[in-house]
Scaffold this motif. Structure first.
Motif, mmCIF file in Angstrom:
data_model
loop_
_atom_site.group_PDB
_atom_site.id
_atom_site.type_symbol
_atom_site.label_atom_id
_atom_site.label_comp_id
_atom_site.label_asym_id
_atom_site.label_seq_id
_atom_site.Cartn_x
_atom_site.Cartn_y
_atom_site.Cartn_z
ATOM 1 N N GLU A 28 -4.113 21.548 22.458
ATOM 2 C CA GLU A 28 -3.825 20.111 22.393
ATOM 3 C C GLU A 28 -2.325 19.850 22.458
ATOM 4 O O GLU A 28 -1.877 18.872 23.075
ATOM 5 C CB GLU A 28 -4.448 19.526 21.133
ATOM 6 N N GLN A 29 -1.520 20.733 21.847
ATOM 7 C CA GLN A 29 -0.075 20.562 21.890
ATOM 8 C C GLN A 29 0.490 20.879 23.266
ATOM 9 O O GLN A 29 1.389 20.196 23.751
ATOM 10 C CB GLN A 29 0.571 21.459 20.836
ATOM 11 N N GLN A 30 -0.051 21.930 23.912
ATOM 12 C CA GLN A 30 0.518 22.398 25.174
ATOM 13 C C GLN A 30 -0.017 21.654 26.389
ATOM 14 O O GLN A 30 0.735 21.373 27.335
ATOM 15 C CB GLN A 30 0.248 23.896 25.327
ATOM 16 N N TYR A 31 -1.317 21.342 26.376
ATOM 17 C CA TYR A 31 -1.936 20.737 27.557
ATOM 18 C C TYR A 31 -2.495 19.339 27.311
ATOM 19 O O TYR A 31 -2.858 18.655 28.275
ATOM 20 C CB TYR A 31 -3.062 21.644 28.074
ATOM 21 N N GLY A 32 -2.617 18.941 26.067
ATOM 22 C CA GLY A 32 -3.128 17.602 25.764
ATOM 23 C C GLY A 32 -4.613 17.451 26.006
ATOM 24 O O GLY A 32 -5.107 16.327 26.134
ATOM 25 N N PRO A 85 -2.652 13.944 29.097
ATOM 26 C CA PRO A 85 -2.647 14.375 27.691
ATOM 27 C C PRO A 85 -2.926 13.239 26.715
ATOM 28 O O PRO A 85 -2.380 12.135 26.836
ATOM 29 C CB PRO A 85 -1.221 14.905 27.499
ATOM 30 N N GLY A 86 -3.793 13.528 25.781
ATOM 31 C CA GLY A 86 -4.036 12.614 24.677
ATOM 32 C C GLY A 86 -4.846 11.374 24.999
ATOM 33 O O GLY A 86 -5.063 10.535 24.124
ATOM 34 N N SER A 95 -5.511 20.568 33.104
ATOM 35 C CA SER A 95 -4.195 19.953 33.236
ATOM 36 C C SER A 95 -3.732 19.970 34.681
ATOM 37 O O SER A 95 -3.210 18.975 35.207
ATOM 38 C CB SER A 95 -3.196 20.702 32.346
ATOM 39 N N ASP A 97 -5.593 23.821 18.507
ATOM 40 C CA ASP A 97 -4.358 23.102 18.185
ATOM 41 C C ASP A 97 -3.281 23.417 19.215
ATOM 42 O O ASP A 97 -2.561 22.513 19.676
ATOM 43 C CB ASP A 97 -3.866 23.487 16.786
ATOM 44 N N ARG A 98 -3.159 24.688 19.610
ATOM 45 C CA ARG A 98 -2.183 25.061 20.640
ATOM 46 C C ARG A 98 -2.497 24.378 21.958
ATOM 47 O O ARG A 98 -1.595 23.895 22.662
ATOM 48 C CB ARG A 98 -2.188 26.571 20.840
ATOM 49 N N SER A 154 -8.344 17.636 24.680
ATOM 50 C CA SER A 154 -9.032 17.577 23.402
ATOM 51 C C SER A 154 -10.056 18.694 23.280
ATOM 52 O O SER A 154 -10.702 19.086 24.253
ATOM 53 C CB SER A 154 -9.719 16.217 23.269
ATOM 54 N N ARG A 155 -10.244 19.186 22.066
ATOM 55 C CA ARG A 155 -11.139 20.325 21.860
ATOM 56 C C ARG A 155 -12.587 20.018 22.242
ATOM 57 O O ARG A 155 -13.299 20.910 22.715
ATOM 58 C CB ARG A 155 -11.044 20.823 20.415
#
Length: 387
Positions: free
Chosen positions: A104-108, A226-227, A220, A101-102, A110-111
């Motif tokens: 995805e929020q910080q670097y975008g 991201p995303g 990144s 989760d961190r 996906s796991r």
């Protein structure tokens, strides 16, 4: 398998005053020492780093024996992707849910992307390699196949050593000098190492949060958007201009849809995308979005990149790809024969090695179009015979 980090670094580290590769190994090491001192490293640090350095012939043997990359995508992906790896990937996703989760929020990132690399590189950290990293890097820098990649990594390792983050005698990893759970080269660690678990250290060998956060930062840094998606399986009509397919040939999704390309499940994303047919027009089909190109900064093997990207989608819920009815490919000997024929016709296929790389694919597609065959870049016995 991680061998490609910023080659621009070579220009920053290499000096024409020193032999870049080859010659006697001891003389080569003396040159590395002299250059390290010239770069500003303390002489005692340099001497301690190189104390006991040895040429590792097992590294050279491994470098020349990458036969697994000769497998076509269907065989290669089935070889690497097992139900056990899927189950363990899902378990790791749950175990490190907060870390992902961190990320995805910080670097975008996906796991699924990171889980796939973690699985393929070290089987989720279980097999990180037992080659002495210093010896591997110096051996490969001395070897003249890719000194522009490995020579700078030696100096990056010295920098890690000077910071207390590298033990020349004990640090170990993959044969190509990569360290840790997601296999990062020393310069990657210098630029992208992250203390993911908050213990004040970057330990890619023992800390999954450190390794995963560092891998995400590196992606990144390499240009990951991201995303955004990276790969999606599609269905393709029986008749289409196959010469439009291939990596690096992006078109708008609306263009592909107008030609009859559709998502096998869900909907397509409104981004430029290339149509990927790893085993021709009768085999699996994917649209590769811009993030797919970042994979080639991690590894330049097409079959590895596509398999890693596909596995990332599987770990996030995509179904097994439709293998279709791909035409029989060529044996290694036949592929070398094909490459020789393509070279004789003026195509740049690189080394005659039996591997279907980018140059060979482009040449195959060109000759297929010339001969009136489906120009899908998948070499067959028919093409070989026609040539």
């Amino acid at each position: 398998m991680r061998f490609l980090s910023g080659l621009v670094a070579a220009a920053l580290f290499a000096s024409p005053a020193f032999a870049q590769c080859g010659g006697g190994f001891n003389s080569f090491v003396k040159g590395l020492k002299a250059e390290a001192v010239q770069q500003g490293f303390d002489k005692s640090t340099v001497n301690a780093f190189f104390k006991g350095v040895q040429q590792d012939n097992a590294v050279l043997k491994a470098d020349r024996a990458q036969g697994v990359f000769q497998k076509p995508f269907i065989d290669f992906s089935r070889h690497l992707i097992s139900q056990n790896r899927i189950d363990r990937g899902q378990a790791m996703s749950r175990k490190y849910d907060a870390v992902f989760d961190r990320i995805e929020q910080q670097y975008g990132v996906s796991r699924g992307v990171l889980l796939a690399f973690w699985a393929f590189e070290t089987d989720y950290g279980a097999f990180q390699g037992d080659f002495n990293t210093r010896n591997a890097l110096v051996t490969l820098a001395h070897d003249c196949r890719r000194p522009e990649l490995f020579r700078p990594q030696v100096f990056a390792a010295i920098e890690l050593y000077s910071r207390g983050n590298f033990d020349p005698a004990r640090t170990s990893g993959a044969w190509a000098g990569e360290i840790g759970m997601v296999q990062m080269l020393p310069r990657d660690i210098l630029e992208n190492g992250v203390d993911g678990d908050g213990d004040g250290k970057v330990s890619l060998k023992t800390s999954a949060p450190d390794a995963l956060m560092s891998g995400a930062k590196m992606l990144s840094h390499l240009g990951w958007q991201p995303g955004q998606p990276w790969l999606q399986e599609v269905t393709v009509p029986a008749r289409i201009d196959w010469s439009l397919s291939g990596p690096g040939k992006p078109r708008s999704v609306s263009d592909w849809q107008a030609m009859g390309v559709q998502a096998r499940n869900g909907s397509l994303t409104n981004l430029p995308a290339s149509l990927i047919l790893p085993q021709g027009h009768n085999g699996p089909a994917f649209l590769a979005y811009p993030n797919f190109d970042v994979y080639f900064e991690w590894n330049q093997s097409f079959v590895y990149v596509l398999t890693a990207a596909y596995f990332g989608t599987r770990l996030e819920g995509a179904q097994v790809y439709d293998a279709g009815n791909a035409a029989q490919g060529l044996s290694g000997a036949q592929m070398k024969q094909l490459q020789s024929k393509l070279h004789a016709r003026g195509h740049n296929v690189g080394k005659i090695d039996g591997i279907l790389g980018a140059g060979t694919r482009a040449a195959v597609q060109s000759e297929q179009a010339r001969l009136g065959l489906p120009a899908d870049a998948w070499p067959t016995a028919e093409l070989l015979n026609r040539l």
